[in-house]
Scaffold this active site. Structure first.
Site, mmCIF file in Angstrom:
data_model
loop_
_atom_site.group_PDB
_atom_site.id
_atom_site.type_symbol
_atom_site.label_atom_id
_atom_site.label_comp_id
_atom_site.label_asym_id
_atom_site.label_seq_id
_atom_site.Cartn_x
_atom_site.Cartn_y
_atom_site.Cartn_z
ATOM 1 N N GLU A 215 85.961 27.013 77.742
ATOM 2 C CA GLU A 215 85.914 26.121 78.890
ATOM 3 C C GLU A 215 86.164 24.679 78.465
ATOM 4 O O GLU A 215 85.695 24.227 77.418
ATOM 5 C CB GLU A 215 84.567 26.255 79.602
ATOM 6 C CG GLU A 215 84.388 27.627 80.229
ATOM 7 C CD GLU A 215 83.100 27.784 81.009
ATOM 8 O OE1 GLU A 215 83.095 28.604 81.944
ATOM 9 O OE2 GLU A 215 82.107 27.111 80.690
ATOM 10 N N CYS B 157 71.012 25.771 74.489
ATOM 11 C CA CYS B 157 72.436 25.672 74.824
ATOM 12 C C CYS B 157 72.972 27.015 75.301
ATOM 13 O O CYS B 157 72.778 28.043 74.640
ATOM 14 C CB CYS B 157 73.219 25.197 73.601
ATOM 15 S SG CYS B 157 74.991 25.033 73.899
ATOM 16 N N GLU C 94 80.765 24.051 67.193
ATOM 17 C CA GLU C 94 80.429 22.949 66.297
ATOM 18 C C GLU C 94 81.721 22.463 65.640
ATOM 19 O O GLU C 94 82.293 23.143 64.783
ATOM 20 C CB GLU C 94 79.427 23.419 65.233
ATOM 21 C CG GLU C 94 79.263 22.495 64.038
ATOM 22 C CD GLU C 94 78.913 21.056 64.399
ATOM 23 O OE1 GLU C 94 79.681 20.151 64.006
ATOM 24 O OE2 GLU C 94 77.894 20.840 65.079
ATOM 25 N N LEU D 123 70.684 15.206 68.287
ATOM 26 C CA LEU D 123 69.380 15.067 67.629
ATOM 27 C C LEU D 123 68.312 15.901 68.344
ATOM 28 O O LEU D 123 67.707 16.790 67.748
ATOM 29 C CB LEU D 123 68.986 13.593 67.588
ATOM 30 C CG LEU D 123 67.748 13.244 66.767
ATOM 31 C CD1 LEU D 123 67.922 13.624 65.307
ATOM 32 C CD2 LEU D 123 67.417 11.758 66.906
ATOM 33 N N HIS D 124 67.988 15.549 69.576
ATOM 34 C CA HIS D 124 67.140 16.333 70.480
ATOM 35 C C HIS D 124 65.665 16.412 70.103
ATOM 36 O O HIS D 124 64.868 16.979 70.860
ATOM 37 C CB HIS D 124 67.682 17.753 70.654
ATOM 38 C CG HIS D 124 69.123 17.786 71.027
ATOM 39 N ND1 HIS D 124 69.602 17.179 72.174
ATOM 40 C CD2 HIS D 124 70.212 18.315 70.394
ATOM 41 C CE1 HIS D 124 70.916 17.364 72.243
ATOM 42 N NE2 HIS D 124 71.308 18.034 71.178
ATOM 43 N N ASN E 64 70.171 20.826 81.470
ATOM 44 C CA ASN E 64 70.885 21.537 82.530
ATOM 45 C C ASN E 64 70.602 23.033 82.413
ATOM 46 O O ASN E 64 71.051 23.676 81.462
ATOM 47 C CB ASN E 64 72.390 21.272 82.430
ATOM 48 C CG ASN E 64 72.714 19.817 82.707
ATOM 49 O OD1 ASN E 64 72.393 19.296 83.766
ATOM 50 N ND2 ASN E 64 73.337 19.148 81.744
ATOM 51 N N CYS F 177 76.565 19.330 80.681
ATOM 52 C CA CYS F 177 76.266 19.420 79.253
ATOM 53 C C CYS F 177 75.323 20.589 78.974
ATOM 54 O O CYS F 177 74.283 20.729 79.605
ATOM 55 C CB CYS F 177 75.624 18.111 78.793
ATOM 56 S SG CYS F 177 75.242 18.073 77.034
#
Length: 406
Positions: free
Chosen positions: A119, A146, A193, A247-248, A332, A375
């Site tokens: 996508e 993710c 990645e 980072l998260h 999301n 995202c």
């Protein structure tokens, strides 16, 4: 890095770099080549001057022409020879979707078997248009928040498949490089990645920034990585695009839960590699740190204070205020996830703590979530080689079973 092969040409590889077997002799796909590679192809294979390569490159990337017969300022004899040994093979559009907010998503079939698809998303905004480009079919890093990770992993995309996403979008948008720009920015933030597909990604980014390609400035091409430290160091010597880091979490314990790669490259090593990147690339004055906010997971005030301290340390190390920029991303949701989006109140409180600490922190506006283009929502169509799809399905079934039993 700019090598080519005419017959046979097998450029599809696994993560280990091994070619995927093919019995089909192929023409050289010119989308696979950057300017240097195209010049060499014209000189070594066709016996032509370099300017002929430049003519063809502009036809491909400025006018979006894939048929050599339509390249009217190229001599007929050369067009005939090109037809015999070369092609411009672009990804096939399976479908495209429009969001109410103007976001546009394409599902593009990859490879000759068409079993896999990725996508690509275009996000328009005031004065700019950003294309989010994928680098792999699926992803092998297994970040827990993710959607792409739940699809497992199949293979790296070729250079042609990466730049082909830009070609498809630019052609659809009527983009005219250097004149009528609809596509002003590219972010390598789609499926996969990017640094695990280093050579193909760097070559594709070269075409994006080439005046004979899409003419984007270095700062308008951004590569986002989960933190492959050795490859960040390599990138600093081979490219000077903008760098973003997923980072998260502000500490290793939490980040290892969200981004398993952190077990191999902890935060202290990751931050040091970002410092080296800016030290080598003097034209870049900042790194963007992406932080997806999840309710009750990483959105507490103590997390914000810890993140502010980490960002201040980075600024001090670089001796530049604003060397660290934070992009706060509301989570999301996607089917089967156990995470929830932080509340608007908590998001703004988190941002305020960073701003009060004089850290530049922006909240990314959610775009395209009504078509699963936001995202973290990209998933495509992946023939999984890792069994992760099956594992994720079992997890969902177990969770549903427990809910029913309760």
């Amino acid at each position: 890095m700019n090598g080519f092969a005419v017959i046979p040409s097998v450029t599809t590889t696994t993560t280990s770099g091994e070619p995927i077997a093919s019995d089909v002799a192929r023409k050289q796909n010119l989308l696979e080549l950057d300017r240097e590679g195209l010049e060499r192809f014209f000189e070594d294979v066709l016996g032509e001057k370099r300017y002929r390569a430049h003519q063809v490159m502009k036809w491909i990337h400025h006018r979006y022409v894939a048929d050599f017969e339509q390249m009217t300022d190229v001599g007929k004899a050369l067009r005939t020879r090109l037809q015999a040994c070369a092609e411009v093979r672009v990804p096939r559009v399976v479908f495209d979707k429009h969001s109410a907010d103007g976001t546009h998503k394409w599902l593009l079939a990859m490879g000759t078997d068409r079993k896999n698809a990725i996508e690509t998303v275009y996000i328009p905004d005031k004065g700019r248009g950003t294309l989010c480009v994928s680098s792999q079919i699926g992803c092998g890093l297994n970040c827990t928040f993710c959607s792409t990770a739940t699809q497992g992993f199949n293979r790296n995309l070729t250079t042609a498949e990466i730049i082909g996403q830009v070609w498809v979008a630019a052609r659809h948008l009527g983009n005219v490089p250097h004149q009528q720009r609809r596509l002003t920015n590219v972010v390598m933030m789609g499926m996969g990645e990017p640094l695990m597909n280093f050579d193909n990604v760097v070559r594709a980014m070269s075409v994006m920034r080439d005046d004979l390609g899409y003419g984007l400035s270095n700062k308008r091409v951004t590569l986002s990585t989960s933190g492959l430290v050795p490859m960040i160091d390599r990138l600093s010597t081979e490219s000077d695009v903008s760098l973003a880091v997923s980072l998260h979490a502000p500490n290793d314990k939490l980040r290892e839960q969200l981004v398993p790669l952190n077990k191999k490259y902890p935060i202290v090593e990751l931050m040091a590699s970002c410092e080296r990147y800016l030290s080598v690339n003097r034209k870049r004055d900042s790194v963007t740190f992406e932080y997806t906010l999840m309710k009750g997971v990483n959105d507490k005030q103590e997390h914000a204070h810890e993140l502010a301290k980490l960002m201040r340390q980075f600024d001090c190390a670089m001796q530049v205020k604003g060397a660290a920029k934070v992009n706060l991303i509301p989570f999301n949701p996607f089917p089967g996830t156990c995470y929830e989006r932080s509340t608007e109140v908590d998001i703004r409180a988190f941002q305020k703590i960073l701003l009060d600490a004089q850290i530049l922190a922006m909240v990314r506006r959610t775009r395209g979530d009504d078509i699963d283009a936001a995202c973290g929502q990209l998933k495509g169509q992946v023939v999984d080689r890792t069994r992760r799809q099956a594992e994720f399905r079992r997890t969902i079934e177990d969770r549903v079973g427990r809910d029913v039993a309760a």
